[in-house]
Structure formats: structure tokens, C-alpha cells
Enzyme design. Structure first.
Site, short mmCIF file in Angstrom:
data_model
loop_
_atom_site.label_atom_id
_atom_site.label_comp_id
_atom_site.label_asym_id
_atom_site.label_seq_id
_atom_site.Cartn_x
_atom_site.Cartn_y
_atom_site.Cartn_z
CB CYS A 175 -43.92 -5.46 -8.39
SG CYS A 175 -43.13 -3.82 -8.61
C1 UGA Z 1 -42.14 -5.79 -4.43
C2 UGA Z 1 -40.99 -6.56 -3.86
O1 UGA Z 1 -41.16 -6.99 -2.35
C3 UGA Z 1 -39.69 -6.21 -3.99
O2 UGA Z 1 -38.66 -7.04 -3.77
C4 UGA Z 1 -39.54 -6.18 -5.94
O3 UGA Z 1 -38.44 -5.45 -6.06
C5 UGA Z 1 -40.68 -5.40 -6.07
O4 UGA Z 1 -41.97 -5.87 -5.79
C6 UGA Z 1 -40.78 -5.21 -7.72
O5 UGA Z 1 -40.75 -6.11 -8.14
O6 UGA Z 1 -40.36 -3.94 -8.11
P1 UGA Z 1 -43.41 -3.62 -3.59
O7 UGA Z 1 -44.36 -4.07 -4.63
O8 UGA Z 1 -42.78 -2.35 -3.41
O9 UGA Z 1 -42.22 -4.60 -3.58
O10 UGA Z 1 -44.15 -4.02 -2.23
P2 UGA Z 1 -44.10 -4.90 -0.95
O11 UGA Z 1 -43.57 -4.52 0.08
O12 UGA Z 1 -43.50 -6.25 -1.44
O13 UGA Z 1 -45.67 -5.33 -0.88
C7 UGA Z 1 -46.59 -5.76 -1.82
C8 UGA Z 1 -47.93 -6.12 -1.42
O14 UGA Z 1 -47.88 -7.37 -0.56
C9 UGA Z 1 -48.31 -4.62 -0.68
O15 UGA Z 1 -49.57 -4.49 -1.08
C10 UGA Z 1 -48.31 -5.15 0.71
O16 UGA Z 1 -49.35 -4.42 1.63
C11 UGA Z 1 -48.53 -6.50 0.67
N1 UGA Z 1 -48.29 -7.34 1.81
C12 UGA Z 1 -46.98 -7.70 1.93
C13 UGA Z 1 -49.18 -8.28 2.73
O17 UGA Z 1 -50.45 -8.19 2.33
N2 UGA Z 1 -48.57 -9.04 3.67
C14 UGA Z 1 -47.32 -9.18 3.95
O18 UGA Z 1 -47.05 -9.95 4.83
C15 UGA Z 1 -46.31 -8.23 3.04
#
Ligand code: UGA
Length: 427
Positions: A261
Site C-alpha cells: 500500500c
Molecule cells: C497500511 C495502513 O496502515 C492501513 O490503514 C491501510 O488501509 C493499508 O495500508 C492499505 O492501504 O491497504 P499496511 O500496509 O497493512 O496498512 O501496514 P502498516 O501496519 O501501516 O505498516 C506499513 C509499513 O510501515 C510496514 O513496513 C511497517 O513496518 C512500517 N512502519 C509502520 C514503520 O516502519 N514504523 C511505524 O511506526 C509504523
């Protein structure tokens, strides 16, 4: 209770379908992938999602969830059609609307009886797509469609829980009747519901992912700067969080964001903005920052071990984050490649993503347990925030490893439990 067709049974479509069926609706799932359909029919989800399997089994058993790989019969039965197909990146970063057009065309063909149906776009689409791409395809059928945009905000790995308990529901529609009909589908949800226009709903999705990705990129930049100035990121973050204007969540620095995403949505928004004559310099900077961040973990290893040539490096976590088997844009991929380019032997481990990772990077040795990955390793990078990794303590590294050098790329290890381990973190 409504009859709903869900087109596209990836994490979003399947979680949406199961959640709607759990809410009492009759759901008909459609996907062109026969293998995926067969697995779903057997209540065996084609991807790792917490709680999905028992919920799927339940709704199949009570006859509220049926699936097929042909559109027409499913769509013709339905009052609502949810479009949940993927909108991946093209080579130039723009949104590929191919699957969307194909699905919309099939919906139009299936609406041969000319009954009024409501089409709900859940796929992430750049502002204007529903009006300029989807609506003309539906109108060509001569059937009277109501059209709405209802973006999803679920996280992979927590898709079902986020769908059943959303923090908000955004409905974009051209008229209030359509908006109210969709709102009624979610009646059990106890969260704010925001009714708006089609374009605004499309933009809210990008605004959310764009802002969250900006937070992560900012945290990473800040952590890198903390290293430059010899300051602890954790302490800076604590001070930062005292400002009531700054929400401290989603500011965990590490090896960068991945997944299906954030990277594709930021790229698509940037390219679409550019196509309209606007230079989205901040979005470009976020992508550049993120593309380089994984190297910090490799550099930290080098600063402890010197040359990585012939060194055994354990890579814990191959999915793009813990809780999923999705390796799309996983930072484990560039990390593994960079380690191999430096002559290291990489041993990867993940609780559920090894099969998918092996397809993406075939020349990485795969271990079947954390201990096996760490055996005789000279160094380790923790790349995904799996709970099993967060529980590790010093002995888990000291016993099997040749040299206990550990780079925590997700800030999940507890430094006070790592006595004797040369633990390095970004920031
Ligand atoms: C993300 C959004 O959080 C959702 O709200 C959205 O619906 C989704 O994309 C989408 O568009 O379908 P997702 O891709 O499942 O969800 O993952 P996240 O939990 O948001 O994490 C994304 C990335 O950021 C991961 O690689 C995670 O490790 C990284 N991350 C997240 C960080 O490096 N630091 C943080 O503080 C948070």
C-alpha cells in the site's frame, strides 16, 4: 439483509466479504484466480490473516458466503457490488487501472436485467477515477447504477479485526440516498461515519496513507540524525510526544516501510499530481528517503563486523511486517540483496512468509526456526516486528551465534534483556 457481490478476494475483499457476511448479509465473492477460489471454498484463506479462517468457516457453514470465479451469475443476484480489485503500480509508478476496468466491464455486462444496483469502489483509486473511468463503463450498460466510494483503512494481518471494528467509515457518493444505503450495511459499526463526495473519499484514502508514510519517513530521518548527533531517538521521541499537537504513534524508526500500500499509493499520488502539472516534491522525498533507509541496517552491521564477505547473517522477518505472509516491497528483499552483494551468506527466517520470500529471492538459504537461522551466525538483522522476535532475550542470541551482533531494524527487542549482545538500533 442485503445481497452483496464482492469482486476481488485479496486481503481487503475477503475481509470485507467475511465481515459483511458476519453482519448478516448474503455475500457472493468473485475472483478470477481459480486456485484462490478453491482455497476459500474450503475455508482455507490464501494468505495469513489473524482470525480469518474460523470466521470464514462460520459464514460458509451458515450459507452466507459463497464464492465463484465467474462474474455474471454472482453479480446479477446482487443489490450491491463491492469493487475490491488491486490497483498496482505500473513501471512509471502510475496506478494500473487494468483490473478495475476489467471488473467494471464485467459488472456492466452482468447488469443485463437493468435492475438498479449500487456499485461501491473499495479499491484505492486516484481522485477522479470513479467518475472518469468507472462511471462511463457502467453507464455504457444502460443499467441504472448508483455509485459510491468507500475506502478501507484496514491493516494487513489485522484485516478482519479492522473491518469488524473500524475507527471510521468514509462514504463518498453523488447523492444522499446512495450514501444512506451504504451506511445501513454497516449498522452495527460504532464509529464516526463521514459522508462526502466521490473524489473527496478517494483523496481521503491517499491522504491517510500519505500522512502515515510521511510519519514513518520522518521518524527514520530523525533517527538517522540522532545517530549523527549522538542523541537517543527514544528520548527525543518521549519529548516530542509531550507536544499535544503531535500524535506519538506510528513514529517507530527502522529499515523503512514496505507492503502493498504505502509505496504504491505514494507513487501513484505523486505521478497523478505530476500529470496535472503539480510537482509533489515532498512525496518524492518520502520515497527517496524510504528507498535508502534499509541500508542503515547493513551499515550498522558493517560498523560492528567490518567486511561482510563470507560472514553468515541471519535475517529475521521476511514479510514486510509481522503478522502477514506478504513480502510485497518487503525491506527484507533489498536487505538480502545488499548483504549478498557484499559477499555475505544470508539465512532467512519468518514464521509464515518463507514460501513467498523464496519466490521473490530464490538464492537465500531459508531456516525453519529462529534458532536454526542464528546458528553460527556472525550477525543478525531483525526486519519484521513479529511477536516471537520481541520475546527474544540475550541467551537466544548468545547461545547459537558465532558473534552476537544484532541490528534491530524494527525496535522491538528489549535493550535491558540483551546483556552481552552487541545490539544496534537506528537512532
Ligand atoms: C497500511 C495502513 O496502515 C492501513 O490503514 C491501510 O488501509 C493499508 O495500508 C492499505 O492501504 O491497504 P499496511 O500496509 O497493512 O496498512 O501496514 P502498516 O501496519 O501501516 O505498516 C506499513 C509499513 O510501515 C510496514 O513496513 C511497517 O513496518 C512500517 N512502519 C509502520 C514503520 O516502519 N514504523 C511505524 O511506526 C509504523
Amino acid at each position: 439483509m442485503a445481497s452483496i457481490a464482492v469482486i476481488g478476494l485479496g486481503p481487503t475483499g475477503l475481509a470485507t466479504g467475511v465481515a459483511l457476511a458476519s453482519g448478516g448479509h448474503r455475500v457472493l465473492g468473485v475472483d478470477i484466480d481459480s486456485n484462490r477460489i478453491e482455497r476459500i471454498q474450503n475455508a482455507n484463506p490464501p494468505f495469513h490473516e489473524a482470525g480469518l479462517k474460523p470466521a470464514l468457516r462460520r459464514v460458509i457453514r451458515v450459507g452466507r458466503f459463497r464464492v465463484a470465479n465467474v462474474f455474471e451469475p454472482m453479480v446479477s443476484e446482487a443489490e450491491f457490488v463491492f469493487l475490491c480489485v488491486g490497483t498496482p503500480s505500473r513501471d512509471d509508478g502510475s496506478m494500473d487501472d487494468g483490473a478495475l476496468k476489467t471488473a467494471a466491464t464485467s459488472v456492466a455486462k452482468a447488469a443485463i436485467d437493468k435492475r438498479r444496483r449500487t456499485l461501491v469502489v473499495k479499491s484505492t483509486v486516484v481522485p477522479g477515477t470513479t467518475e472518469t473511468v468507472i462511471r462511463p463503463i457502467l453507464d455504457s450498460s444502460g443499467a441504472p447504477f448508483r455509485i459510491a466510494v468507500n475506502p478501507e483503512f484496514l491493516r494487513e494481518g489485522k484485516a478482519l479485526a479492522d473491518t469488524l471494528h473500524p475507527d471510521r467509515i468514509v462514504i463518498g457518493a453523488g447523492d444522499s440516498v446512495t450514501a444512506k444505503r451504504i451506511r445501513a450495511l454497516y449498522r452495527p459499526a460504532k464509529c464516526p461515519v463521514y459522508l462526502t463526495t466521490l473524489r473527496t473519499a478517494e483523496m481521503i484514502k491517499y491522504a491517510t496513507n500519505g500522512f502515515l508514510a510521511t510519519k514513518v519517513a520522518f521518524a527514520n530521518e530523525l533517527a538517522n540524525l540522532c545517530d549523527v548527533f549522538g542523541v537517543s531517538y527514544d528520548e527525543v521521541h518521549r519529548g516530542l510526544a509531550l507536544d499535544p499537537r503531535i500524535n506519538p504513534r506510528f513514529l517507530i524508526p527502522g529499515v523503512g516501510f514496505g507492503g502493498s500500500c504505502f509505496p504504491k499509493d505514494i507513487r501513484a499520488l505523486a505521478v497523478a499530481g505530476q500529470a496535472h502539472g503539480y510537482d509533489p516534491s515532498l512525496l518524492r522525498a518520502i520515497l527517496t528517503q524510504n528507498d535508502q533507509q534499509f541500508l542503515r541496517a547493513v551499515e550498522l552491521l558493517e560498523s560492528e563486523l567490518g567486511s561482510l564477505r563470507a560472514k553468515r547473517i541471519a535475517l529475521l522477518g521476511l514479510a514486510f511486517k509481522g503478522g502477514t505472509d506478504d513480502v510485497r516491497e518487503s525491506r527484507a528483499v533489498p536487505i538480502a540483496k545488499a548483504l549478498k552483494e557484499r559477499g555475505a551468506v544470508v539465512i532467512g527466517y519468518d514464521p509464515v512468509a518463507t514460501t513467498n520470500f523464496h519466490k521473490a529471492v530464490p538464492d537465500v538459504v531459508i531456516a525453519t526456526s529462529i534458532e536454526e537461522a542464528l546458528k553460527d551466525a556472525d550477525g543478525c538483522i531483525v526486519q519484521a516486528d513479529w511477536p516471537a522476535f520481541a520475546k527474544l532475550s540475550a541467551a537466544d542470541f548468545l547461545k547459537p551465534m558465532a558473534a552476537p551482533v544484532v541490528v534491530d531494524g524494527r525496535r522491538i527487542l528489549k535493550p535491558n534483556r540483551m546483556k552481552g549482545v552487541r545490539l544496534r538500533r537506528i537512532g
